[in-house]
Design a protein around this motif. Structure first.
Motif, PDB file in Angstrom:
ATOM      1  N   ALA A  65      29.255  56.048  73.329  1.00 49.88           N
ATOM      2  CA  ALA A  65      30.095  55.249  72.429  1.00 49.88           C
ATOM      3  C   ALA A  65      29.298  54.686  71.257  1.00 49.88           C
ATOM      4  O   ALA A  65      29.420  53.516  70.906  1.00 49.88           O
ATOM      5  CB  ALA A  65      30.796  54.123  73.196  1.00 49.88           C
ATOM      6  N   GLY A  66      28.466  55.549  70.652  1.00 48.06           N
ATOM      7  CA  GLY A  66      27.654  55.091  69.525  1.00 48.06           C
ATOM      8  C   GLY A  66      26.661  54.022  69.938  1.00 48.06           C
ATOM      9  O   GLY A  66      26.270  53.179  69.125  1.00 48.06           O
ATOM     10  N   ILE A  67      26.216  54.063  71.181  1.00 50.87           N
ATOM     11  CA  ILE A  67      25.390  53.044  71.854  1.00 50.87           C
ATOM     12  C   ILE A  67      26.142  51.707  71.884  1.00 50.87           C
ATOM     13  O   ILE A  67      25.841  50.771  71.139  1.00 50.87           O
ATOM     14  CB  ILE A  67      23.983  52.901  71.245  1.00 50.87           C
ATOM     15  N   ALA A  68      27.155  51.676  72.754  1.00 46.41           N
ATOM     16  CA  ALA A  68      27.926  50.454  73.023  1.00 46.41           C
ATOM     17  C   ALA A  68      28.624  49.916  71.782  1.00 46.41           C
ATOM     18  O   ALA A  68      28.731  48.700  71.606  1.00 46.41           O
ATOM     19  CB  ALA A  68      27.018  49.389  73.635  1.00 46.41           C
ATOM     20  N   THR A  69      29.098  50.809  70.936  1.00 46.97           N
ATOM     21  CA  THR A  69      29.666  50.396  69.650  1.00 46.97           C
ATOM     22  C   THR A  69      31.152  50.742  69.502  1.00 46.97           C
ATOM     23  O   THR A  69      31.918  49.933  68.987  1.00 46.97           O
ATOM     24  CB  THR A  69      28.860  51.046  68.507  1.00 46.97           C
ATOM     25  N   CYS A  70      31.559  51.924  69.947  1.00 48.86           N
ATOM     26  CA  CYS A  70      32.946  52.376  69.739  1.00 48.86           C
ATOM     27  C   CYS A  70      33.856  51.734  70.782  1.00 48.86           C
ATOM     28  O   CYS A  70      34.259  52.360  71.769  1.00 48.86           O
ATOM     29  CB  CYS A  70      33.018  53.899  69.793  1.00 48.86           C
ATOM     30  N   THR A  71      34.173  50.489  70.571  1.00 48.82           N
ATOM     31  CA  THR A  71      34.967  49.683  71.500  1.00 48.82           C
ATOM     32  C   THR A  71      36.254  50.387  71.911  1.00 48.82           C
ATOM     33  O   THR A  71      36.603  50.434  73.090  1.00 48.82           O
ATOM     34  CB  THR A  71      35.316  48.333  70.845  1.00 48.82           C
ATOM     35  N   LEU A  72      36.972  50.920  70.929  1.00 50.23           N
ATOM     36  CA  LEU A  72      38.267  51.560  71.174  1.00 50.23           C
ATOM     37  C   LEU A  72      38.163  53.076  71.201  1.00 50.23           C
ATOM     38  O   LEU A  72      39.163  53.776  71.032  1.00 50.23           O
ATOM     39  CB  LEU A  72      39.271  51.132  70.088  1.00 50.23           C
ATOM     40  N   GLY A  73      36.974  53.586  71.411  1.00 57.26           N
ATOM     41  CA  GLY A  73      36.791  55.025  71.422  1.00 57.26           C
ATOM     42  C   GLY A  73      36.863  55.595  70.018  1.00 57.26           C
ATOM     43  O   GLY A  73      36.510  54.924  69.037  1.00 57.26           O
ATOM     44  N   HIS A  74      37.337  56.820  69.921  1.00 53.66           N
ATOM     45  CA  HIS A  74      37.361  57.535  68.648  1.00 53.66           C
ATOM     46  C   HIS A  74      38.802  57.750  68.178  1.00 53.66           C
ATOM     47  O   HIS A  74      39.678  58.088  68.965  1.00 53.66           O
ATOM     48  CB  HIS A  74      36.660  58.889  68.793  1.00 53.66           C
ATOM     49  N   ALA A  75      39.014  57.536  66.884  1.00 54.51           N
ATOM     50  CA  ALA A  75      40.321  57.766  66.240  1.00 54.51           C
ATOM     51  C   ALA A  75      41.445  56.982  66.914  1.00 54.51           C
ATOM     52  O   ALA A  75      42.570  57.464  67.025  1.00 54.51           O
ATOM     53  CB  ALA A  75      40.645  59.269  66.216  1.00 54.51           C
ATOM     54  N   HIS A  76      41.152  55.778  67.350  1.00 59.36           N
ATOM     55  CA  HIS A  76      42.192  54.946  67.958  1.00 59.36           C
ATOM     56  C   HIS A  76      43.269  54.642  66.919  1.00 59.36           C
ATOM     57  O   HIS A  76      42.952  54.308  65.771  1.00 59.36           O
ATOM     58  CB  HIS A  76      41.591  53.644  68.483  1.00 59.36           C
ATOM     59  N   PRO A  77      44.551  54.766  67.286  1.00 57.58           N
ATOM     60  CA  PRO A  77      45.622  54.555  66.300  1.00 57.58           C
ATOM     61  C   PRO A  77      45.536  53.225  65.565  1.00 57.58           C
ATOM     62  O   PRO A  77      45.834  53.158  64.362  1.00 57.58           O
ATOM     63  CB  PRO A  77      46.894  54.639  67.156  1.00 57.58           C
ATOM     64  N   ALA A  78      45.135  52.150  66.247  1.00 60.35           N
ATOM     65  CA  ALA A  78      45.044  50.846  65.587  1.00 60.35           C
ATOM     66  C   ALA A  78      43.986  50.858  64.496  1.00 60.35           C
ATOM     67  O   ALA A  78      44.178  50.280  63.416  1.00 60.35           O
ATOM     68  CB  ALA A  78      44.741  49.758  66.614  1.00 60.35           C
ATOM     69  N   GLN A 321      42.087  42.265  67.737  1.00 62.32           N
ATOM     70  CA  GLN A 321      43.475  42.072  68.141  1.00 62.32           C
ATOM     71  C   GLN A 321      43.913  43.100  69.175  1.00 62.32           C
ATOM     72  O   GLN A 321      44.664  42.785  70.099  1.00 62.32           O
ATOM     73  CB  GLN A 321      44.375  42.129  66.910  1.00 62.32           C
ATOM     74  N   THR A 322      43.416  44.333  69.041  1.00 62.64           N
ATOM     75  CA  THR A 322      43.746  45.380  70.012  1.00 62.64           C
ATOM     76  C   THR A 322      43.104  45.082  71.358  1.00 62.64           C
ATOM     77  O   THR A 322      43.717  45.265  72.417  1.00 62.64           O
ATOM     78  CB  THR A 322      43.291  46.760  69.502  1.00 62.64           C
ATOM     79  N   LEU A 323      41.873  44.620  71.331  1.00 64.67           N
ATOM     80  CA  LEU A 323      41.171  44.225  72.558  1.00 64.67           C
ATOM     81  C   LEU A 323      41.987  43.192  73.325  1.00 64.67           C
ATOM     82  O   LEU A 323      42.139  43.271  74.545  1.00 64.67           O
ATOM     83  CB  LEU A 323      39.803  43.656  72.171  1.00 64.67           C
ATOM     84  N   GLU A 324      42.557  42.249  72.573  1.00 60.95           N
ATOM     85  CA  GLU A 324      43.353  41.184  73.178  1.00 60.95           C
ATOM     86  C   GLU A 324      44.736  41.683  73.582  1.00 60.95           C
ATOM     87  O   GLU A 324      45.198  41.450  74.706  1.00 60.95           O
ATOM     88  CB  GLU A 324      43.471  40.030  72.185  1.00 60.95           C
ATOM     89  N   ARG A 325      45.393  42.397  72.673  1.00 60.38           N
ATOM     90  CA  ARG A 325      46.770  42.843  72.908  1.00 60.38           C
ATOM     91  C   ARG A 325      46.878  43.807  74.087  1.00 60.38           C
ATOM     92  O   ARG A 325      47.826  43.732  74.888  1.00 60.38           O
ATOM     93  CB  ARG A 325      47.311  43.511  71.640  1.00 60.38           C
ATOM     94  N   GLU A 326      45.914  44.710  74.213  1.00 54.30           N
ATOM     95  CA  GLU A 326      45.961  45.717  75.272  1.00 54.30           C
ATOM     96  C   GLU A 326      45.248  45.269  76.546  1.00 54.30           C
ATOM     97  O   GLU A 326      45.074  46.069  77.471  1.00 54.30           O
ATOM     98  CB  GLU A 326      45.376  47.034  74.754  1.00 54.30           C
ATOM     99  N   ASN A 327      44.836  43.999  76.579  1.00 50.92           N
ATOM    100  CA  ASN A 327      44.207  43.419  77.764  1.00 50.92           C
ATOM    101  C   ASN A 327      43.066  44.303  78.270  1.00 50.92           C
ATOM    102  O   ASN A 327      42.958  44.603  79.473  1.00 50.92           O
ATOM    103  CB  ASN A 327      45.240  43.208  78.871  1.00 50.92           C
TER     104      ASN A 327
END
Length: 427
Positions: A65-78, A321-327
């Protein structure tokens, strides 16, 4: 568009006979780009969710994940939506003006942490530089220290600038870059007696300890979690002496530990803490956050041309916001438990090769026995052959830091690939 649709569109089936329109030329790359990385022979060109594909169309499960960087993975819709919206609206202006997106992101961070103030920059190293500068000014102007000293821990990692590699108590990162920046002192991690002795010994004449800069969990140092009792005692010492307690949350923060911030695992609050990596989900951004009492910067004393521009703040806010919204914190805790349980089962099968599995949430390390020839890079290479991307944390620790959206099925796939890799190497 869902992650599943993105993955389906990104996948190129083997029967398609895919040939890159511009085949990747590693020799030309190496001719043009400085050799600051020992790169694995792999060229990645697209991703979706927790999967990436190389220039030959081969699919990999991404536990780097880019060394603990791509929180939402790749090409996340948000993120796709936020990037598109913000780049079409306003991407950069100077911090000479108010930037609404910067204010919104700062307010979100303050509402979800112990911070009162935020300074934005471009990376973890810059965030730690800002923390060092803030601590030094506080030492001079509030604590009346002529020559302030900052204590850091052995095996730490705080960045690649001159000040942060000095703070990083690992000689391999400092070699050939002396003279280093004065004003740092190193102690063993999780050893409170060493801290107390250092404070006593260093407080002589014009010298005094002004701050302690430390990671709640050491990432590059081998994925080593902090001891609760140790950190609580650090907080007591700092409260009694006026020393600032600074946490480097660049790798462990923004939900990676299963809590939003690493300090929540330890039952203490820092005076200053830093974030980067996962904050922007892969878009370069860093933040240095502090309590109000130690915010002593005045206009012109610190700055960043690109720091906190509308583009990065707009995208980072969507990540928050996505981190929070998607729990996602709940997913991080569940998948982290699943991963550690699976890795410990593998360790039980190979006790002569694996000594320990440790970590928080989705930052985990598998340490190899010190007296065997097997190394972390060897396992990483073998895992690549099985479609899994991993990253070492030193020569003897394999690090597992997938996107926070990782699924139960994908964790099982990763565990299977790791076991196969170890079985092949040790056969």
């Amino acid at each position: 568009m869902s992650i599943e649709t993105l993955i389906e569109q990104a996948t190129i089936p083997p029967e398609s006979g895919f040939v890159p329109s511009n085949p990747f030329d590693a020799d030309s790359f190496d001719e043009a780009v400085m050799s600051t990385y020992a790169r694995f022979p792999l060229a990645l060109e697209r991703g979706a969710g927790c999967r990436v594909w190389d220039t030959q169309g081969r699919e990999y499960l991404d536990f780097v994940a880019g060394i603990a960087t791509c929180t939402l993975g790749h090409a996340h819709p948000a993120m796709v939506e936020a990037v598109t919206r913000q780049i079409s609206k306003l991407h950069h202006v100077s911090n000479l003006y108010y930037i609404p997106e910067q204010g919104e992101l700062a307010q979100w961070l303050i509402q979800h942490s112990c911070a009162d103030r935020v300074f934005f920059c471009n990376s973890g190293a810059e965030a730690n530089e800002a923390a060092i500068k803030l601590a030094r000014k506080y030492a001079h102007t509030v604590l009346d220290i002529e020559k302030p000293i900052i204590i850091t821990a052995n095996a730490s990692f705080h960045g690649r600038t001159l000040a942060t590699i000095t703070a990083t108590a690992q000689p391999k990162y400092q070699k050939y870059f002396d003279p280093l920046v004065p004003g740092f002192h190193y102690v063993p991690y999780n050893d409170i007696n060493a801290v107390e002795e250092a404070i006593s010994e260093l407080d002589e004449g014009d010298y005094r300890v002004a701050a302690i800069l430390i990671e709640p969990l050491q990432g590059e140092g081998g994925v080593r979690p902090g001891d609760v009792a140790y950190f609580q005692k650090l907080r007591e010492i700092c409260d009694e002496t006026g020393i600032l307690l600074i946490f480097d949350e660049v790798q462990v923060g923004m939900g990676r530990s299963g809590k939003l911030w690493g300090y929540e695992h330890l039952g203490v609050e820092p005076d200053i803490f830093t974030s980067a990596k996962g904050l922007g989900g892969g878009i370069p951004i860093g933040a240095m956050m502090s309590k109000k009492f130690c915010d002593v910067f005045q206009p012109g004393e610190h700055a960043s041309t690109f720091g906190g521009n509308p583009f990065v703040c707009g995208v980072a806010l969507s990540v928050c916001q996505t981190l929070e919204r998607e729990n996602l914190l709940q997913n991080v805790e569940a998948r982290g438990e699943q991963l550690r349980s699976g890795l410990r089962a593998i360790a039980a099968k190979y006790p002569n090769y694996i000594s320990e599995v440790r970590g928080w949430g989705l930052i985990n390390g598998m340490e190899l026995q010190a007296d065997v020839a097997l190394t972390a890079p060897e396992i990483v290479k073998a895992a690549i052959d099985r479609g899994l991307l991993l990253v070492p944390a030193g020569p003897k620790v394999v690090r597992f830091v997938p996107p926070l959206i990782i699924t139960e099925k994908e964790v099982d796939m990763a565990l299977q690939a790791v076991e196969q890799a170890i079985a092949t190497i040790t056969a």
